[in-house]
Design a protein around this motif. Sequence first.
Motif, PDB file in Angstrom:
ATOM      1  N   GLN A 114       0.831  -1.207   0.000  1.00  0.00           N
ATOM      2  CA  GLN A 114       0.000   0.000   0.000  1.00  0.00           C
ATOM      3  C   GLN A 114       0.864   1.254   0.000  1.00  0.00           C
ATOM      4  O   GLN A 114       0.597   2.213  -0.730  1.00  0.00           O
ATOM      5  CB  GLN A 114      -0.937   0.003   1.211  1.00  0.00           C
ATOM      6  N   THR A 115       1.913   1.230   0.807  1.00  0.00           N
ATOM      7  CA  THR A 115       2.843   2.360   0.872  1.00  0.00           C
ATOM      8  C   THR A 115       3.515   2.580  -0.482  1.00  0.00           C
ATOM      9  O   THR A 115       3.700   3.718  -0.928  1.00  0.00           O
ATOM     10  CB  THR A 115       3.902   2.124   1.960  1.00  0.00           C
ATOM     11  N   LEU A 116       3.863   1.478  -1.147  1.00  0.00           N
ATOM     12  CA  LEU A 116       4.501   1.547  -2.457  1.00  0.00           C
ATOM     13  C   LEU A 116       3.572   2.184  -3.496  1.00  0.00           C
ATOM     14  O   LEU A 116       4.033   2.868  -4.421  1.00  0.00           O
ATOM     15  CB  LEU A 116       4.888   0.130  -2.908  1.00  0.00           C
ATOM     16  N   LEU A 117       2.273   1.986  -3.331  1.00  0.00           N
ATOM     17  CA  LEU A 117       1.293   2.484  -4.298  1.00  0.00           C
ATOM     18  C   LEU A 117       0.891   3.946  -4.069  1.00  0.00           C
ATOM     19  O   LEU A 117       0.320   4.578  -4.963  1.00  0.00           O
ATOM     20  CB  LEU A 117       0.039   1.607  -4.259  1.00  0.00           C
ATOM     21  N   ILE A 118       1.182   4.488  -2.895  1.00  0.00           N
ATOM     22  CA  ILE A 118       0.751   5.847  -2.559  1.00  0.00           C
ATOM     23  C   ILE A 118       1.245   6.903  -3.558  1.00  0.00           C
ATOM     24  O   ILE A 118       0.459   7.759  -3.983  1.00  0.00           O
ATOM     25  CB  ILE A 118       1.170   6.208  -1.119  1.00  0.00           C
ATOM     26  N   PRO A 119       2.517   6.899  -3.961  1.00  0.00           N
ATOM     27  CA  PRO A 119       2.953   7.932  -4.927  1.00  0.00           C
ATOM     28  C   PRO A 119       2.170   7.892  -6.238  1.00  0.00           C
ATOM     29  O   PRO A 119       1.869   8.945  -6.809  1.00  0.00           O
ATOM     30  CB  PRO A 119       4.437   7.606  -5.137  1.00  0.00           C
ATOM     31  N   LEU A 120       1.830   6.698  -6.722  1.00  0.00           N
ATOM     32  CA  LEU A 120       1.033   6.598  -7.946  1.00  0.00           C
ATOM     33  C   LEU A 120      -0.371   7.133  -7.699  1.00  0.00           C
ATOM     34  O   LEU A 120      -0.923   7.866  -8.546  1.00  0.00           O
ATOM     35  CB  LEU A 120       0.974   5.150  -8.427  1.00  0.00           C
ATOM     36  N   ILE A 121      -0.961   6.802  -6.569  1.00  0.00           N
ATOM     37  CA  ILE A 121      -2.283   7.327  -6.217  1.00  0.00           C
ATOM     38  C   ILE A 121      -2.251   8.856  -6.200  1.00  0.00           C
ATOM     39  O   ILE A 121      -3.133   9.521  -6.754  1.00  0.00           O
ATOM     40  CB  ILE A 121      -2.739   6.779  -4.854  1.00  0.00           C
ATOM     41  N   ASN A 122      -1.222   9.415  -5.586  1.00  0.00           N
ATOM     42  CA  ASN A 122      -1.103  10.878  -5.490  1.00  0.00           C
ATOM     43  C   ASN A 122      -0.949  11.514  -6.871  1.00  0.00           C
ATOM     44  O   ASN A 122      -1.497  12.595  -7.131  1.00  0.00           O
ATOM     45  CB  ASN A 122       0.075  11.254  -4.596  1.00  0.00           C
ATOM     46  N   ALA A 134      -4.435  -7.041 -10.640  1.00  0.00           N
ATOM     47  CA  ALA A 134      -5.805  -6.522 -10.657  1.00  0.00           C
ATOM     48  C   ALA A 134      -6.173  -5.919  -9.312  1.00  0.00           C
ATOM     49  O   ALA A 134      -6.736  -4.814  -9.236  1.00  0.00           O
ATOM     50  CB  ALA A 134      -6.787  -7.641 -11.013  1.00  0.00           C
ATOM     51  N   THR A 135      -5.853  -6.628  -8.244  1.00  0.00           N
ATOM     52  CA  THR A 135      -6.188  -6.164  -6.897  1.00  0.00           C
ATOM     53  C   THR A 135      -5.528  -4.826  -6.607  1.00  0.00           C
ATOM     54  O   THR A 135      -6.171  -3.897  -6.093  1.00  0.00           O
ATOM     55  CB  THR A 135      -5.744  -7.207  -5.843  1.00  0.00           C
ATOM     56  N   GLU A 136      -4.259  -4.692  -6.960  1.00  0.00           N
ATOM     57  CA  GLU A 136      -3.537  -3.453  -6.661  1.00  0.00           C
ATOM     58  C   GLU A 136      -3.995  -2.300  -7.549  1.00  0.00           C
ATOM     59  O   GLU A 136      -4.102  -1.161  -7.082  1.00  0.00           O
ATOM     60  CB  GLU A 136      -2.030  -3.693  -6.764  1.00  0.00           C
ATOM     61  N   MET A 137      -4.291  -2.577  -8.816  1.00  0.00           N
ATOM     62  CA  MET A 137      -4.785  -1.505  -9.683  1.00  0.00           C
ATOM     63  C   MET A 137      -6.184  -1.057  -9.257  1.00  0.00           C
ATOM     64  O   MET A 137      -6.501   0.134  -9.284  1.00  0.00           O
ATOM     65  CB  MET A 137      -4.784  -1.955 -11.145  1.00  0.00           C
ATOM     66  N   LEU A 138      -7.026  -2.000  -8.840  1.00  0.00           N
ATOM     67  CA  LEU A 138      -8.355  -1.628  -8.335  1.00  0.00           C
ATOM     68  C   LEU A 138      -8.219  -0.802  -7.059  1.00  0.00           C
ATOM     69  O   LEU A 138      -8.952   0.172  -6.860  1.00  0.00           O
ATOM     70  CB  LEU A 138      -9.190  -2.875  -8.070  1.00  0.00           C
ATOM     71  N   TYR A 139      -7.276  -1.164  -6.218  1.00  0.00           N
ATOM     72  CA  TYR A 139      -7.041  -0.395  -4.987  1.00  0.00           C
ATOM     73  C   TYR A 139      -6.619   1.035  -5.329  1.00  0.00           C
ATOM     74  O   TYR A 139      -7.139   2.001  -4.754  1.00  0.00           O
ATOM     75  CB  TYR A 139      -5.970  -1.072  -4.138  1.00  0.00           C
ATOM     76  N   VAL A 140      -5.690   1.183  -6.261  1.00  0.00           N
ATOM     77  CA  VAL A 140      -5.192   2.503  -6.648  1.00  0.00           C
ATOM     78  C   VAL A 140      -6.368   3.397  -7.067  1.00  0.00           C
ATOM     79  O   VAL A 140      -6.539   4.520  -6.560  1.00  0.00           O
ATOM     80  CB  VAL A 140      -4.156   2.395  -7.786  1.00  0.00           C
ATOM     81  N   PHE A 141      -7.183   2.927  -7.994  1.00  0.00           N
ATOM     82  CA  PHE A 141      -8.251   3.779  -8.520  1.00  0.00           C
ATOM     83  C   PHE A 141      -9.407   3.935  -7.537  1.00  0.00           C
ATOM     84  O   PHE A 141     -10.142   4.922  -7.602  1.00  0.00           O
ATOM     85  CB  PHE A 141      -8.725   3.251  -9.872  1.00  0.00           C
TER      86      PHE A 141
END
Length: 211
Positions: A29-37, A198-205
């Motif tokens: 989740q921490t790794l995905l935060i910059p992409l989310i931002n 899929a799980t991580e991309m769905l989480y991001v969006f």
Amino acid sequence: MTKTKTKIFPQIQDTINSLKINSITKERQTLLIPLINYIQEKVSNQESIRLNFICTHNSRRSHFSQIWAQTAAAKYNIEKVFCYSGGTEETAMFPLVSDTLVNQGFQINKIAATNNPIYSIKYSENEHPIIGFSKTFNNEFNPCEEFAAIMTCSNADVGCPFIIGAEKRFPITFEDPKTFDNTPQQSEKYEERSIQIATEMLYVFSQIKKQ
């Protein structure tokens, strides 16, 4: 005016419903935060969002990522999202990637049968299909500026210290299902990797707040 919600194919929706978002570790989740931002800033500024998923051969992980990210954006009705993929070299999309995605509900047609086949990949009846084929990350089919480079394998991340035109670079790497090619676990591991991505991309969006 709000865009009409995309009707994703029912079998893909079933796959999405089976995903366990809470299985994503805190570290991931921490790794995905910059992409989310990055995506959130683009949405807030009403700008186009171009995501180029990059792996060494553009044959497996980068395709899974591109396809699931585009689907996730449609699922959450995030507009002006354009997903791409590329490699440090051109090979071909591995056939089991297509087979795995078909099993998960995508409609895929081979529209050019060459050593590097071109595929039409649909997640919805009325949305433009994703065009899938192996290419280098700087191929003319991909954006040349104002995009984010998402490095889906460590080899590409190390081998490409600079991606010309990229506004941001995010190392979000996944284990390579190729390790299990020609083993009894092959199909299982490709499905597992597709489900993780899929799980991580769905989480991001799912984290994006629309204006």
